[in-house]
Motif scaffolding. Structure first.
Motif, mmCIF file in Angstrom:
data_model
loop_
_atom_site.group_PDB
_atom_site.id
_atom_site.type_symbol
_atom_site.label_atom_id
_atom_site.label_comp_id
_atom_site.label_asym_id
_atom_site.label_seq_id
_atom_site.Cartn_x
_atom_site.Cartn_y
_atom_site.Cartn_z
ATOM 1 N N VAL A 402 0.864 -1.180 0.000
ATOM 2 C CA VAL A 402 0.000 0.000 0.000
ATOM 3 C C VAL A 402 0.899 1.229 0.000
ATOM 4 N N ILE A 403 0.837 2.028 -1.060
ATOM 5 C CA ILE A 403 1.697 3.203 -1.196
ATOM 6 C C ILE A 403 0.960 4.426 -0.673
ATOM 7 N N ASP A 404 1.539 5.104 0.301
ATOM 8 C CA ASP A 404 0.936 6.312 0.853
ATOM 9 C C ASP A 404 1.175 7.513 -0.042
ATOM 10 N N SER A 405 2.418 7.669 -0.500
ATOM 11 C CA SER A 405 2.727 8.861 -1.281
ATOM 12 C C SER A 405 3.872 8.577 -2.229
ATOM 13 N N ILE A 418 9.418 7.396 -1.595
ATOM 14 C CA ILE A 418 8.032 6.948 -1.515
ATOM 15 C C ILE A 418 7.805 6.396 -0.121
ATOM 16 N N THR A 419 6.560 6.522 0.373
ATOM 17 C CA THR A 419 6.227 5.981 1.691
ATOM 18 C C THR A 419 5.127 4.945 1.540
ATOM 19 N N THR A 420 5.218 3.913 2.378
ATOM 20 C CA THR A 420 4.268 2.806 2.307
ATOM 21 C C THR A 420 3.770 2.470 3.695
ATOM 22 N N GLN A 421 2.731 1.615 3.733
ATOM 23 C CA GLN A 421 2.218 1.123 5.005
ATOM 24 C C GLN A 421 1.853 -0.344 4.839
ATOM 25 N N GLY A 422 1.640 -1.030 5.962
ATOM 26 C CA GLY A 422 1.219 -2.425 5.911
ATOM 27 C C GLY A 422 2.388 -3.380 5.926
ATOM 28 N N ALA A 454 15.350 0.159 -0.381
ATOM 29 C CA ALA A 454 14.323 0.065 0.654
ATOM 30 C C ALA A 454 14.720 0.884 1.884
ATOM 31 N N THR A 455 13.714 1.473 2.556
ATOM 32 C CA THR A 455 13.886 2.180 3.821
ATOM 33 C C THR A 455 12.804 1.684 4.785
ATOM 34 N N PRO A 456 12.916 1.971 6.078
ATOM 35 C CA PRO A 456 11.898 1.510 7.029
ATOM 36 C C PRO A 456 10.491 2.025 6.723
ATOM 37 N N THR A 457 10.381 3.158 6.046
ATOM 38 C CA THR A 457 9.056 3.728 5.755
ATOM 39 C C THR A 457 8.657 3.597 4.300
ATOM 40 N N GLY A 458 9.473 2.937 3.493
ATOM 41 C CA GLY A 458 9.138 2.798 2.071
ATOM 42 C C GLY A 458 10.369 2.560 1.242
ATOM 43 N N GLY A 459 10.880 3.636 0.624
ATOM 44 C CA GLY A 459 12.071 3.463 -0.183
ATOM 45 C C GLY A 459 12.400 4.690 -0.991
ATOM 46 N N GLN A 460 13.525 4.630 -1.679
ATOM 47 C CA GLN A 460 13.940 5.677 -2.587
ATOM 48 C C GLN A 460 14.083 5.106 -3.991
ATOM 49 N N ILE A 461 13.638 5.866 -4.995
ATOM 50 C CA ILE A 461 13.782 5.461 -6.382
ATOM 51 C C ILE A 461 14.551 6.561 -7.120
ATOM 52 N N THR A 462 15.332 6.131 -8.102
ATOM 53 C CA THR A 462 16.108 7.072 -8.897
ATOM 54 C C THR A 462 15.881 6.769 -10.372
ATOM 55 N N VAL A 463 15.271 7.711 -11.065
ATOM 56 C CA VAL A 463 14.975 7.518 -12.473
ATOM 57 C C VAL A 463 16.281 7.623 -13.276
ATOM 58 N N PRO A 464 16.525 6.714 -14.226
ATOM 59 C CA PRO A 464 17.730 6.810 -15.054
ATOM 60 C C PRO A 464 17.815 8.159 -15.783
#
Length: 470
Positions: A402-405, A418-422, A454-464
Motif C-alpha cells: 500500500v503506497i501512501d505517497s 516513496i512511503t508505504t504502510q502495511g 528500501a527504507t523503514p518507511t518505504g524506499g527511494q527510487i532514482t529515475v535513469p
C-alpha cells in the motif's frame, strides 16, 4: 448431510477459482460497449483512454463529416464524446513530453474506383487531456495514411511513411518540434524499397531507431535494420525468421528496456490465403553485430495479434486470426488464445483464453491499475466489435503493498522518496510508458527498471538519466 456438504463444496470450488485466478488471471466483458469504433486507443496521463474512430472506415460518415472520438474513464466506466475536426481514421500518434497526444495524418479521401487506395491527410492535432479537446497544429508537408510516429529523446516526434494525398506510398520523414514541422528528409540509404505502411520502429538507448521488419499491408518492406538519424543510414539486421510473413504482426521492446531486446510476434500476409505464422524472433540490439534468433512458438498461428507489457516485467499476447481477413469468411479464423512471455526465462505460459474476436483494427492497452483492456476488431467492413474485454492478471489477486505517497514528478538522476504502510513492502520499481496503439502497433511501448533502495518507511527510487531509454 446434503445440506451440510453443499456449502463446503461451493466454498472449495470458489477457493479453486481464486487460486487459479491468482496464477493466471481472468477475462471479463465490460458492461458498457464503446460508443465508437476504437480504431486507435491511447492511455492518457489522467488515466482515461482516448478511443479514436474518425470515420471508422464507414464511407457514409466520411461523406457526412461525422468523425468520432470517445473518452473512456475505466474508473467510472463512463464515456464522453469528443468533437473531432477531421478524419483521424488510420492516423499515427505519439505523446509529447507534457502528456498531450499528437495525432497526425488520417484519411483525406476513400477509394473512388476499383483498386484505388485511400488518400492520406496532412492534418495534425494535439489532444489535450486537461481540456479534453483537439488543438490544431500546422499541417504536415504531405498527407499520411498509415504513418508511424515515434517520440525521440529530445521530445520531438518523428513521422515516417504512409500514403500521401495522391494515394502514393512515400518514404520521407519529418519531425514535429512541439509547435511546427521540420522540412522532410529522404529515406535512409540502405532502405532500397522505401518504408512500408506503419513500419514498427523502436527508439534505442543510443538514439538510433530499430525497424523490426513488422509492418501493415504486405511484405513490400526492406529488411530489418538500425536507422542512424545523424547519418541517415540503415544498417541491416539479419536472421528474422518468416521475414516475408510479418505483415499485421507485432514487435515489442522487451522489458526491461535496458536490455535492448526486441521481440517479433506472429504475422502473415494480407490478402494471402495461407495461414499466419506462430513463430517469434528475438534480437539483442546491445551487441556489436545483432542477429535475430528464434523465440518460442505461439500456441497457434496469428496475425492482428496484440501484445502488452505488464508491470511485473512480463508480456501478454492475445487475440488475432489464423488467416488474413481478406482471404477467409468473416470471423471464421479468429484466435482466442493468450500467453504470457517471461523474458527472464524465455518461456511462454498459457493464460486463460479471451472470449471476443480481436482481428483487424483491434488493440490492447495496459490500464493504470494493472489490468489490460482490449478493443475493436471488424471481421468485415459492415461489422465491428464494440464491446471491451478486460484481462485482470494474476498479480492483482496477490497481497500487495500500500503506497501512501509518491511525488508527481520524478527528475532524472535524483533520488525521490516513496512511503508505504502495511506488512507488504515494496521491493522493486519500474516505469511503464502509457500506450498509444493501432493496428497491433505501438512503437513507444516500454518498461524501464528503476533503481530502488528500501527504507523503514518505504524506499527511494532514482529515475535513469538517459532520455532515449525513457
Amino acid at each position: 448431510m446434503v445440506r451440510l456438504r453443499r456449502p463446503r463444496l461451493i466454498l472449495a470450488f470458489c477457493l479453486v477459482l481464486l487460486l487459479s485466478a491468482a496464477c493466471t488471471g481472468v477475462w471479463t466483458v465490460n458492461t458498457s460497449p464503446s460508443p465508437v469504433r476504437a480504431i486507435h486507443a491511447a492511455v492518457l496521463r489522467n488515466g482515461k483512454v482516448l478511443l479514436v474512430a474518425g470515420s471508422g472506415n464507414e464511407y457514409y460518415r466520411f461523406e457526412a463529416g461525422d468523425f468520432q472520438t470517445s473518452l473512456w474513464d475505466p474508473a467510472t466506466n463512463n464515456f464522453s464524446p469528443v468533437t473531432t475536426p477531421w478524419d483521424a481514421f488510420c492516423s499515427g500518434h505519439a505523446f509529447l513530453s507534457d502528456g498531450r497526444l499528437l495525432v497526425a495524418g488520417g484519411t483525406a479521401d476513400f477509394p473512388r474506383t476499383a483498386g484505388e487506395s485511400f488518400a492520406g491527410s496532412r492534418k495534425a492535432y494535439l489532444f489535450d487531456p486537461v481540456s479534453a479537446t483537439y488543438q490544431p497544429v500546422p499541417d504536415m508537408s504531405v498527407g499520411r495514411w498509415y504513418p508511424s510516429l515515434v517520440t525521440l529523446g529530445d521530445s520531438s516526434i518523428l513521422t515516417v511513411g504512409g500514403l500521401d494525398d495522391a494515394r502514393n506510398r512515400i518514404s520521407t520523414a519529418e519531425r514535429f518540434t512541439g509547435t511546427s514541422w521540420t522540412a522532410p528528409t529522404p529515406p535512409p540509404s540502405g532502405l532500397p524499397n522505401g518504408w512500408p505502411l506503419y513500419p514498427s520502429l523502436h527508439l534505442l538507448a543510443d538514439g538510433r531507431l530499430f525497424y523490426s521488419g513488422v509492418n501493415t499491408f504486405g511484405p513490400q518492406a526492406s529488411a530489418p535494420g538500425i536507422w542512424d538519424l545523424t547519418t541517415n543510414t540503415l544498417t541491416g539486421v539479419p536472421g528474422l525468421t518468416d521475414a516475408a510473413r510479418r505483415d499485421q504482426g507485432m514487435s515489442v521492446l522487451l522489458p526491461p528496456a535496458q536490455q535492448q531486446k526486441v521481440m517479433v510476434i506472429g504475422g502473415g500476409d494480407t490478402g494471402d490465403a495461407n495461414d499466419a505464422v506462430a513463430s517469434t524472433a528475438i534480437v539483442d540490439l546491445s551487441v556489436a553485430n545483432p542477429t535475430f534468433v528464434p523465440g518460442p512458438a505461439l500456441a497457434e498461428p496469428k496475425m492482428y495479434v496484440s501484445a502488452v507489457i505488464l508491470p511485473d516485467s512480463t508480456l501478454i499476447e492475445t487475440g488475432g486470426s489464423r488467416k488474413s481477413r481478406e482471404a477467409v469468411p468473416p470471423g471464421t479464423a479468429s484466435t482466442f488464445s493468450a500467453q504470457i512471455y517471461d523474458p527472464a526465462t524465455g518461456t511462454l505460459t498459457d493464460a486463460p483464453p479471451s472470449t471476443l474476436q480481436r482481428g483487424y483494427h483491434s488493440s490492447a492497452v495496459l490500464l493504470p491499475d494493472g489490468r489490460v483492456a482490449t478493443f475493436g476488431g471488424n471481421p468485415n467492413d459492415n461489422s465491428f466489435e464494440l464491446r471491451i474485454e478486460i484481462y485482470t492478471p494474476g498479480y492483482l489477486f496477490r497481497n500487495r503493498p500500500v503506497i501512501d505517497s509518491v511525488p508527481t514528478e520524478l527528475p532524472r538522476g535524483t533520488p525521490v522518496t516513496i512511503t508505504t504502510q502495511g506488512a507488504n513492502p515494496v521491493t522493486s520499481a519500474v516505469l511503464v510508458r502509457p500506450m498509444a496503439v493501432t493496428h497491433s502497433f505501438d512503437p513507444e511501448q516500454r518498461l524501464v527498471d528503476v533503481p530502488f533502495t528500501a527504507t523503514p518507511t518505504g524506499g527511494q527510487i532514482t529515475v535513469p538519466t538517459n532520455a532515449n531509454l525513457l
